[in-house]
Design an enzyme around this catalytic site. Structure first.
Site, PDB file in Angstrom:
ATOM      1  N   ASP A  22      33.297  40.012   5.826  1.00  0.00           N
ATOM      2  CA  ASP A  22      34.413  40.086   4.882  1.00  0.00           C
ATOM      3  C   ASP A  22      33.887  39.945   3.457  1.00  0.00           C
ATOM      4  O   ASP A  22      32.747  39.538   3.242  1.00  0.00           O
ATOM      5  CB  ASP A  22      35.472  39.016   5.195  1.00  0.00           C
ATOM      6  CG  ASP A  22      34.899  37.610   5.353  1.00  0.00           C
ATOM      7  OD1 ASP A  22      33.741  37.379   4.957  1.00  0.00           O
ATOM      8  OD2 ASP A  22      35.607  36.742   5.881  1.00  0.00           O
ATOM      9  N   ASN A  29      43.547  27.808   8.954  1.00  0.00           N
ATOM     10  CA  ASN A  29      44.801  28.415   9.416  1.00  0.00           C
ATOM     11  C   ASN A  29      44.573  29.331  10.631  1.00  0.00           C
ATOM     12  O   ASN A  29      45.465  30.062  11.027  1.00  0.00           O
ATOM     13  CB  ASN A  29      45.475  29.200   8.281  1.00  0.00           C
ATOM     14  CG  ASN A  29      44.618  30.366   7.793  1.00  0.00           C
ATOM     15  OD1 ASN A  29      43.505  30.570   8.284  1.00  0.00           O
ATOM     16  ND2 ASN A  29      45.131  31.118   6.840  1.00  0.00           N
ATOM     17  N   HIS A  60      42.284  31.800  10.839  1.00  0.00           N
ATOM     18  CA  HIS A  60      41.835  33.167  10.570  1.00  0.00           C
ATOM     19  C   HIS A  60      40.397  33.378  11.045  1.00  0.00           C
ATOM     20  O   HIS A  60      39.601  32.444  11.155  1.00  0.00           O
ATOM     21  CB  HIS A  60      42.003  33.549   9.096  1.00  0.00           C
ATOM     22  CG  HIS A  60      41.070  32.916   8.107  1.00  0.00           C
ATOM     23  ND1 HIS A  60      41.378  32.799   6.771  1.00  0.00           N
ATOM     24  CD2 HIS A  60      39.837  32.381   8.237  1.00  0.00           C
ATOM     25  CE1 HIS A  60      40.364  32.241   6.135  1.00  0.00           C
ATOM     26  NE2 HIS A  60      39.423  31.966   7.003  1.00  0.00           N
ATOM     27  N   GLU A  92      44.210  37.065   8.176  1.00  0.00           N
ATOM     28  CA  GLU A  92      45.132  35.957   7.985  1.00  0.00           C
ATOM     29  C   GLU A  92      46.279  36.055   8.988  1.00  0.00           C
ATOM     30  O   GLU A  92      46.630  37.155   9.430  1.00  0.00           O
ATOM     31  CB  GLU A  92      45.705  36.027   6.560  1.00  0.00           C
ATOM     32  CG  GLU A  92      44.657  35.915   5.455  1.00  0.00           C
ATOM     33  CD  GLU A  92      44.180  34.493   5.208  1.00  0.00           C
ATOM     34  OE1 GLU A  92      43.959  33.740   6.183  1.00  0.00           O
ATOM     35  OE2 GLU A  92      44.007  34.125   4.039  1.00  0.00           O
TER      36      GLU A  92
HETATM   37  C1  GLP Z   1      36.472  31.718   5.109  1.00  0.00           C
HETATM   38  C2  GLP Z   1      35.841  33.055   5.492  1.00  0.00           C
HETATM   39  C3  GLP Z   1      35.482  33.117   6.943  1.00  0.00           C
HETATM   40  C4  GLP Z   1      34.869  31.796   7.340  1.00  0.00           C
HETATM   41  C5  GLP Z   1      35.972  30.758   7.333  1.00  0.00           C
HETATM   42  C6  GLP Z   1      35.501  29.339   7.590  1.00  0.00           C
HETATM   43  O1  GLP Z   1      37.655  31.892   4.415  1.00  0.00           O
HETATM   44  N1  GLP Z   1      36.643  34.189   5.199  1.00  0.00           N
HETATM   45  O2  GLP Z   1      34.617  34.195   7.177  1.00  0.00           O
HETATM   46  O3  GLP Z   1      34.318  31.899   8.611  1.00  0.00           O
HETATM   47  O4  GLP Z   1      36.782  30.861   6.195  1.00  0.00           O
HETATM   48  O5  GLP Z   1      34.744  28.861   6.512  1.00  0.00           O
HETATM   49  P1  GLP Z   1      33.916  27.514   6.591  1.00  0.00           P
HETATM   50  O6  GLP Z   1      32.819  27.752   7.557  1.00  0.00           O
HETATM   51  O7  GLP Z   1      33.406  27.268   5.196  1.00  0.00           O
HETATM   52  O8  GLP Z   1      34.851  26.453   7.045  1.00  0.00           O
END
Ligand code: GLP
Length: 241
Positions: free
Chosen positions: A69, A138, A140, A145
Site C-alpha cells: 500500500d 480497526n 484493516h 478499510e
Molecule cells: C498501517 C498499514 C498496514 C499495516 C498496519 C499495521 O496502516 N497500512 O499495511 O500493516 O497499518 O501497522 P503497525 O504494524 O504499525 O501496527
C-alpha cells in the site's frame, strides 16, 4: 475454517518465526514474489532477514518484492513514503534491485490506472508467493478499510480516522495523507501463502475479535479465515496473555 494461530513470546521470537517462514519460501523458490507490508510490526522480521542474509542463511539474489500500500500524492523521496520505508528496511539491505520490485505509481493523477498497472504487473509476474501482513487496530489489511469484502479490488481509498491516528505515530508531527492506494483484498487473498504478524498490546482487542470472527466485511482481516494457507503469528502481549 479457523485460522492457524501460532503463539510466540515476544516481538523478537515473532521476528525469528516469521523469518523462518520467509526463508523457507525463498529457499524453495528463489525468485519468490513477496508482498512486504510496512508499519512497525514487520520491522523486526525484516531486520532478522537482513541478518540471515549477512550470515549466508538467506539467498535473496533472485527474490522479488511487491509493495502492499502507499499514500497517494507523495513522491518516493517524501519521508512519509511507504515505498521509501520498505526500501530502507528490506529492499536495499537485501540487495534487491529496482527490476525486482513492483510498486505503485502513487504520484500520478490517475489512481485507477495505477491500480490496474499494479495488478497487471503482479499477475504477469506469476502472482504472490508470500504476503507478509500486519493488521490495523480497526482490522484493516493494507489500507482495505472496513467495510471491505473478499472481492475488494486494488483501488484508491480514503483513510479512516482510526488509521490517520495510528499512522500519525510513524511520522512525528507530520500530517498523514488522507488518501492511499492499496492492494485489494482479492489481490491479497490470491497470495499462495499469507503470514499475518500481530504484536503488542494495542492489537489485543482486534486479535480477539479476529479469532472469533466469520468472514465479515466490517473486519477485513477476517477474510483470511477463508484462505487455505494463512499463518497468524501473535506474541503474548497481542494475545492479552
Ligand atoms: C498501517 C498499514 C498496514 C499495516 C498496519 C499495521 O496502516 N497500512 O499495511 O500493516 O497499518 O501497522 P503497525 O504494524 O504499525 O501496527
Amino acid at each position: 475454517m479457523t485460522l492457524d494461530l501460532r503463539s510466540v513470546d515476544d516481538a523478537a521470537e515473532l521476528a525469528r518465526a516469521a523469518a523462518d517462514i520467509v526463508v523457507d519460501v525463498v529457499t524453495t523458490k528463489p525468485s519468490a514474489l513477496v508482498m512486504a507490508a510496512t508499519g512497525e510490526t514487520p520491522m523486526g522480521t525484516y531486520a532478522e532477514l537482513v541478518r540471515r542474509r549477512a550470515e549466508g542463511r538467506l539467498d535473496s539474489s533472485a527474490m522479488r518484492v511487491v509493495q502492499l500500500d502507499e499514500y497517494l500524492g507523495i513522491g518516493p523521496d517524501d519521508p512519509r513514503s511507504l515505498y521509501g520505508w520498505m526500501h530502507r528496511s528490506l529492499v536495499a539491505p537485501l540487495g534487491i534491485g529496482a527490476d525486482r520490485v513492483i510498486r505503485f505509481d502513487s504520484e500520478g493523477s490517475d489512481a485507477d490506472r495505477a491500480a490496474r498497472d499494479y495488478d497487471r504487473e503482479v499477475e504477469s509476474g506469476g502472482g504472490i508467493d508470500l504476503a507478509i501482513l500486519g493488521i490495523g487496530v480497526n482490522g484493516h489489511l493494507g489500507f482495505n478499510e472496513p467495510p471491505s469484502d473478499a472481492g475488494a479490488p486494488t483501488r484508491a481509498v480514503d483513510l479512516s480516522p482510526d488509521t490517520l491516528t495510528s499512522n500519525a505515530a510513524y511520522w512525528g508531527g507530520r500530517t498523514v495523507p488522507t488518501q492511499a492506494i492499496t492492494a485489494g483484498m482479492s489481490m491479497i487473498l490470491s497470495a499462495r501463502r499469507i503470514l499475518l504478524l500481530v504484536s503488542g498490546p494495542s492489537k489485543a482487542e482486534i486479535l480477539d475479535r479476529l479469532l472469533r470472527s466469520e468472514p465479515d466485511p466490517s473486519l477485513p482481516a477476517s477474510q483470511l479465515t477463508a484462505h487455505p494457507d494463512t499463518v497468524v503469528l501473535a506474541d503474548r502481549a497481542a494475545r492479552g496473555a
